[in-house]
Design a protein around this motif. Structure first.
Motif, mmCIF file in Angstrom:
data_model
loop_
_atom_site.group_PDB
_atom_site.id
_atom_site.type_symbol
_atom_site.label_atom_id
_atom_site.label_comp_id
_atom_site.label_asym_id
_atom_site.label_seq_id
_atom_site.Cartn_x
_atom_site.Cartn_y
_atom_site.Cartn_z
ATOM 1 N N ARG A 91 15.027 -78.963 31.650
ATOM 2 C CA ARG A 91 13.643 -78.667 31.257
ATOM 3 C C ARG A 91 12.779 -79.928 31.278
ATOM 4 O O ARG A 91 11.562 -79.845 31.474
ATOM 5 N N HIS A 120 14.027 -73.956 37.145
ATOM 6 C CA HIS A 120 13.104 -74.971 36.626
ATOM 7 C C HIS A 120 12.337 -75.684 37.741
ATOM 8 O O HIS A 120 11.520 -76.560 37.454
ATOM 9 N N PRO A 383 12.700 -74.935 26.116
ATOM 10 C CA PRO A 383 13.834 -74.480 26.933
ATOM 11 C C PRO A 383 14.372 -73.168 26.363
ATOM 12 O O PRO A 383 14.320 -72.942 25.152
#
Length: 661
Positions: A91, A120, A383
């Motif tokens: 993250r 991500h 996250p």
């Protein structure tokens, strides 16, 4: 361009992530002695359990300098039970080096972390490690990257020598050879060996053609000159890496120190700086002069203090500054800022946009919290945290330690949000839940070693779910309560049915304003309340679609509370009237064993209700893939070792839920 690279090392367990990290630190001068996993002398695997088990358990942050660039590096775990550590690290990272074993290629957990990085949007380069091993094959590893990960691999190196004779690499971009003498820390640059010159030219041509197909600028030059210059090729490789359209592949042997300097050069050349990444939330640019914005991604909570790891996305923070914890809504003061080297830290005066640092001072910030300037509040997306699938009951052996155990568990869940502690309402026991058997083993061992607590642990239990296989329609529920003063009135009619798409779907088909919008939201909230405990065994209910089809209100006695209560009891009644099924968590298991042990292993998997999905044989080794209920995998490691004389290994990854027998 910012001279910072924030990257993670991602891989399957035992592919060599920690060794690659150690060589980075050694060759950049951050350490003066090469750390070895097997000797327990690594910088990043500093926890006693990591050294005992020989695996990375906790993500460790380190920094080093290379070619006038600061490299902030996070060495992530490779075992599936610690995938939440990887999730939190990804993250806050801008790029990653994915490490693959040259013999095994893409392994199950490599695939899992690759998909996490896809989610991500983290640009990656690949490093095929262990080319000095028997059976190592760069081309086979590259092909597995292409087929299993669905990306376009672009090998920019050619190995010199095979297996024990692996001595260096040919750089296909600069068309030169790097050779490492035995025991040497650095390479010598040489002309390409005569026997590899034709193959190097052929591979360089194939690289140019593939890049030209993918990159418009490179295609223009290729059409004009029938070739690409080194500068154009490097620029195109960087663009393709940043866009995620392709992955640059390098190779070497980290243990023998071969291929690491070119890998460091590739990190600087191809992976993004913080300024190359899109603004966070579309509005927070990586600018040291912008208002301060940072995300807390890891917390170390101990009896001596609390250290919060931050990725600074914008602005500059200095010692003594006041910051707003936007998630908790409270102001905190930064007492110290630390540049972290795993378990050691150096104090610094400030941290700027792009930095990864630890701070001392914030008392309440949890992993996922946003810290920002008090006059420019912003909340960043935290996250995601995986749901626990395995639980054990823990209790202190001495009744006098009960309070200490509760405090220690609270600290552990602060550090690791994927651990959940709850009290069982029926037995009164304290239940610790996590992502796997090893995850809980490590947590319990931490209680014993770090906290000095003697605890007893129950047998692991899996987290079951309940779902609807055949629903009901037109279930009417009327909630009426009159006990003096304002009463409660709510009338709802619902249908329920199974859904495969989501855990819970709520829709309303009420027309004519018979149920106002605010009461419809209350009915949905009541339904969510009812999903916490199902009728079969009190397990959470999943995979249900609820449709509110009709209802009625009272001019005085209807309220949101009344409709929430009606929604809860209506869905409970509907679930009891439906056909329900118990679901159990299942895992995809990859078992690698000697070929002669395959029959025994298949029989054991069948006894564990396993369903074999694939079986391949590579020389003397067999690889079996199966889907097995998680409850049947407790203790499987020791059973497999016994059946294969210690030569069998297996890996697992979650595969969702399936009906239990």
């Amino acid at each position: 361009m910012m001279r910072i690279r924030n990257l993670g090392i991602l891989a399957h367990v035992d592919a060599g992530k920690t060794t690659v990290t150690e060589r980075f630190l050694y060759l950049t001068g951050a350490t003066h002695k090469r750390g070895e996993v097997h000797d327990g002398t690594t910088v990043t695997d500093f926890d006693p359990q990591e050294r005992d088990r020989g695996i990375t358990i906790f993500a460790a942050a380190v920094s080093c300098d290379w070619a006038d660039h600061r490299i902030n590096l996070i060495d992530t775990p490779g075992h599936v039970d610690f995938s939440d550590e990887v999730e939190r690290s990804l993250r806050v990272l801008d790029g990653a080096v994915a490490v693959f074993d040259a013999v095994a290629g893409v392994e199950p957990q490599s695939e899992t972390v690759w998909r996490q990085a896809d989610r991500h949007g983290v640009p990656r380069i690949a490093f095929v490690n262990k080319l000095d091993r028997a059976g190592a094959e760069l081309d086979a590893a590259v092909e597995s990257i292409r087929t299993r990960l669905g990306t376009v691999p672009l090998p920019v190196q050619l190995p010199i020598g095979r297996e024990d004779g692996f001595t260096g690499v040919v750089d296909l971009v600069g068309m030169r050879a790097y050779v490492w003498a035995d025991g040497a820390d650095t390479y010598t640059e040489q002309h390409i060996p005569d026997e590899l010159r034709d193959e190097a030219r052929h591979r360089r041509r194939a690289l140019e053609e593939t890049v030209a197909e993918l990159h418009p600028g490179a295609l223009e030059e290729f059409c004009a000159d029938s070739a690409l210059s080194a500068g154009t090729l490097t620029g195109a490789l960087r663009d393709l890496t940043l866009s995620g359209e392709a992955v640059v592949v390098l190779c070497g042997s980290a243990y023998r120190n071969r291929g690491i300097e070119p890998l460091l050069d590739a990190v600087v050349a191809y992976l993004p700086a913080p300024s190359d990444m899109p603004p966070v939330r579309g509005e927070v640019p990586a600018d040291p002069e912008a208002p301060f914005t940072a995300l807390a991604f890891k917390v170390n909570a101990s009896a001596t203090g609390r250290m919060t790891y931050l990725r600074v996305y914008a602005g500059t923070i200095r010692k003594g500054d006041a910051v707003l914890d936007a998630t908790a809504g409270r102001t905190e003061r930064i007492a110290r800022i630390l540049r972290v080297q795993a378990d050691r830290a150096t104090e610094v005066d400030e941290a700027r946009a792009g930095d990864i640092v630890a701070v001392v001072g914030p008392k309440s910030a949890r992993a996922g919290a946003t810290l920002c300037a008090p006059d420019a509040p912003v909340v960043l997306e935290p996250p995601t945290t995986a749901d626990p699938v395995v639980s054990v009951a823990v209790e202190a052996r001495r009744s006098t330690d009960t309070g200490r155990l509760a405090t220690a568990l609270a600290r552990m869940t602060e550090e690791d949000p994927s651990l959940v502690v709850r009290s069982d309402p029926e037995t009164g026991q304290t239940v610790l839940s996590g992502l796997g058997e090893l995850h809980l083993e490590v947590a319990v061992e931490k209680l014993r070693r770090d906290k000095g607590l003697e605890v007893t642990v129950g047998r692991p239990q899996v987290a079951y779910r309940e779902t609807v296989t055949k629903g009901v329609t037109d279930l009417l529920y009327r909630h009426v309560k009159q006990d003096g003063g304002a009463g409660q009135f709510a009338h709802v009619v619902i249908d329920i049915e199974p859904t495969d798409d989501e855990d819970f779907v709520f829709v309303s088909t009420v027309t004519g304003g018979r149920v106002p919008q605010e009461y419809i939201r209350a009915v949905e909230a009541g339904c969510r309340d009812a999903l916490v405990e199902g009728p079969l065994g009190g397990h959470p209910v999943t995979g249900v679609r609820v449709t509110l089809t009709d209802g009625a209100t009272h001019p005085k006695d209807s309220s949101e509370m009344a409709f929430r209560t009606a929604g809860r009891f209506a869905l409970r009644e509907a679930l009891r009237a439906s056909v329900m099924t118990l679901l159990e968590p299942v895992a995809e298991v990859t078992v690698t064993v000697p070929a002669e042990s395959v029959g025994s292993v298949l029989g054991d998997l069948a006894a564990r209700r396993g369903r074999v999905t694939d079986q391949t044989t590579r020389s003397t080794t067999a690889v079996v893939e199966a889907t097995v209920p998680l409850a049947e995998l407790f203790g499987y490691a020791s059973r497999l070792r016994g059946r294969t004389q210690g030569r069998g290994t297996f890996t697992t990854r979650p595969a969702g839920y399936a009906p239990a027998p």
